[in-house]
Motif scaffolding. Structure first.
Motif, mmCIF file in Angstrom:
data_model
loop_
_atom_site.group_PDB
_atom_site.id
_atom_site.type_symbol
_atom_site.label_atom_id
_atom_site.label_comp_id
_atom_site.label_asym_id
_atom_site.label_seq_id
_atom_site.Cartn_x
_atom_site.Cartn_y
_atom_site.Cartn_z
ATOM 1 N N UNK A 231 76.786 30.165 44.949
ATOM 2 C CA UNK A 231 77.403 29.713 43.701
ATOM 3 C C UNK A 231 76.480 28.798 42.912
ATOM 4 N N UNK A 232 75.744 27.941 43.613
ATOM 5 C CA UNK A 232 74.778 27.080 42.926
ATOM 6 C C UNK A 232 73.675 27.900 42.267
ATOM 7 N N UNK A 233 73.198 28.902 42.971
ATOM 8 C CA UNK A 233 72.161 29.771 42.410
ATOM 9 C C UNK A 233 72.684 30.522 41.188
ATOM 10 N N UNK A 234 73.910 31.020 41.276
ATOM 11 C CA UNK A 234 74.478 31.710 40.118
ATOM 12 C C UNK A 234 74.670 30.753 38.948
ATOM 13 N N UNK A 235 74.999 29.490 39.241
ATOM 14 C CA UNK A 235 75.130 28.500 38.178
ATOM 15 C C UNK A 235 73.814 28.232 37.475
ATOM 16 N N UNK A 236 72.745 28.116 38.258
ATOM 17 C CA UNK A 236 71.420 27.933 37.648
ATOM 18 C C UNK A 236 71.039 29.125 36.787
ATOM 19 N N UNK A 237 71.302 30.327 37.270
ATOM 20 C CA UNK A 237 70.965 31.529 36.502
ATOM 21 C C UNK A 237 71.804 31.611 35.233
ATOM 22 N N UNK A 238 73.087 31.263 35.325
ATOM 23 C CA UNK A 238 73.956 31.312 34.143
ATOM 24 C C UNK A 238 73.505 30.304 33.091
ATOM 25 N N UNK A 239 73.155 29.107 33.512
ATOM 26 C CA UNK A 239 72.697 28.087 32.570
ATOM 27 C C UNK A 239 71.381 28.518 31.926
ATOM 28 N N UNK A 240 70.482 29.038 32.729
ATOM 29 C CA UNK A 240 69.188 29.466 32.190
ATOM 30 C C UNK A 240 69.347 30.623 31.221
ATOM 31 N N UNK B 255 67.083 21.487 34.226
ATOM 32 C CA UNK B 255 66.662 20.209 34.805
ATOM 33 C C UNK B 255 67.834 19.239 34.906
ATOM 34 N N UNK B 256 68.678 19.203 33.872
ATOM 35 C CA UNK B 256 69.866 18.348 33.916
ATOM 36 C C UNK B 256 70.807 18.769 35.036
ATOM 37 N N UNK B 257 70.986 20.074 35.176
ATOM 38 C CA UNK B 257 71.860 20.592 36.226
ATOM 39 C C UNK B 257 71.295 20.236 37.605
ATOM 40 N N UNK B 258 69.994 20.340 37.765
ATOM 41 C CA UNK B 258 69.359 19.997 39.029
ATOM 42 C C UNK B 258 69.517 18.507 39.328
ATOM 43 N N UNK B 259 69.346 17.654 38.317
ATOM 44 C CA UNK B 259 69.514 16.222 38.497
ATOM 45 C C UNK B 259 70.950 15.890 38.903
ATOM 46 N N UNK B 260 71.913 16.511 38.252
ATOM 47 C CA UNK B 260 73.313 16.293 38.612
ATOM 48 C C UNK B 260 73.599 16.787 40.018
ATOM 49 N N UNK B 261 72.985 17.873 40.406
ATOM 50 C CA UNK B 261 73.163 18.403 41.756
ATOM 51 C C UNK B 261 72.605 17.438 42.794
ATOM 52 N N UNK B 262 71.475 16.804 42.515
ATOM 53 C CA UNK B 262 70.910 15.842 43.456
ATOM 54 C C UNK B 262 71.821 14.627 43.621
ATOM 55 N N UNK B 263 72.426 14.178 42.520
ATOM 56 C CA UNK B 263 73.370 13.059 42.608
ATOM 57 C C UNK B 263 74.588 13.471 43.442
ATOM 58 N N UNK B 264 75.080 14.679 43.217
ATOM 59 C CA UNK B 264 76.246 15.159 43.971
ATOM 60 C C UNK B 264 75.919 15.306 45.452
ATOM 61 N N UNK B 265 74.750 15.801 45.778
ATOM 62 C CA UNK B 265 74.373 15.944 47.186
ATOM 63 C C UNK B 265 74.180 14.594 47.864
ATOM 64 N N UNK B 266 73.684 13.613 47.121
ATOM 65 C CA UNK B 266 73.566 12.262 47.679
ATOM 66 C C UNK B 266 74.955 11.690 47.958
ATOM 67 N N UNK B 267 75.880 11.899 47.034
ATOM 68 C CA UNK B 267 77.254 11.458 47.264
ATOM 69 C C UNK B 267 77.898 12.176 48.430
ATOM 70 N N UNK B 268 77.623 13.453 48.558
ATOM 71 C CA UNK B 268 78.140 14.221 49.692
ATOM 72 C C UNK B 268 77.609 13.673 51.001
ATOM 73 N N UNK B 269 76.328 13.339 51.017
ATOM 74 C CA UNK B 269 75.738 12.788 52.231
ATOM 75 C C UNK B 269 76.325 11.443 52.603
ATOM 76 N N UNK B 270 76.564 10.607 51.602
ATOM 77 C CA UNK B 270 77.135 9.285 51.875
ATOM 78 C C UNK B 270 78.568 9.412 52.369
#
Length: 79
Positions: free
Chosen positions: A21-30, A49-64
């Motif tokens: 789903x993440x990959x499809x989201x990147x392709x759809x945005x692009x 790039x914005x989507x990737x940055x938001x994904x990194x924040x979400x993954x950090x929150x998921x990890x915490x």
């Protein structure tokens, strides 16, 4: 220290579907923004790039939050 036991307990099919789903989201945005950004002489990958940055924040929150024990939260809320 990384708790690998939690990773063994997780379902690999869920991780594969989330990754898909993440990959499809990147392709759809692009595909939705690439030509428009080229037409106006802007960075064609700015939204990716914005989507990737938001994904990194979400993954950090998921990890915490994956390491928080909900039983401790229940004790803290009763106080």
């Amino acid at each position: 220290m990384i708790n690998f036991r939690r990773l063994k307990l997780s379902d690999p099919w869920i991780w594969a579907s989330v990754g898909g789903l993440l990959l499809m989201g990147f392709i759809a945005i692009l595909s939705a923004t690439y030509r428009m950004q080229i037409r106006i002489d802007a960075d064609p990958f700015i939204f990716v790039k914005r989507h990737f940055f938001s994904l990194m924040i979400a993954l950090a929150g998921l990890g915490v939050f994956s390491y928080l024990d909900y039983k401790n939260l229940k004790k803290a809320s009763a106080a």
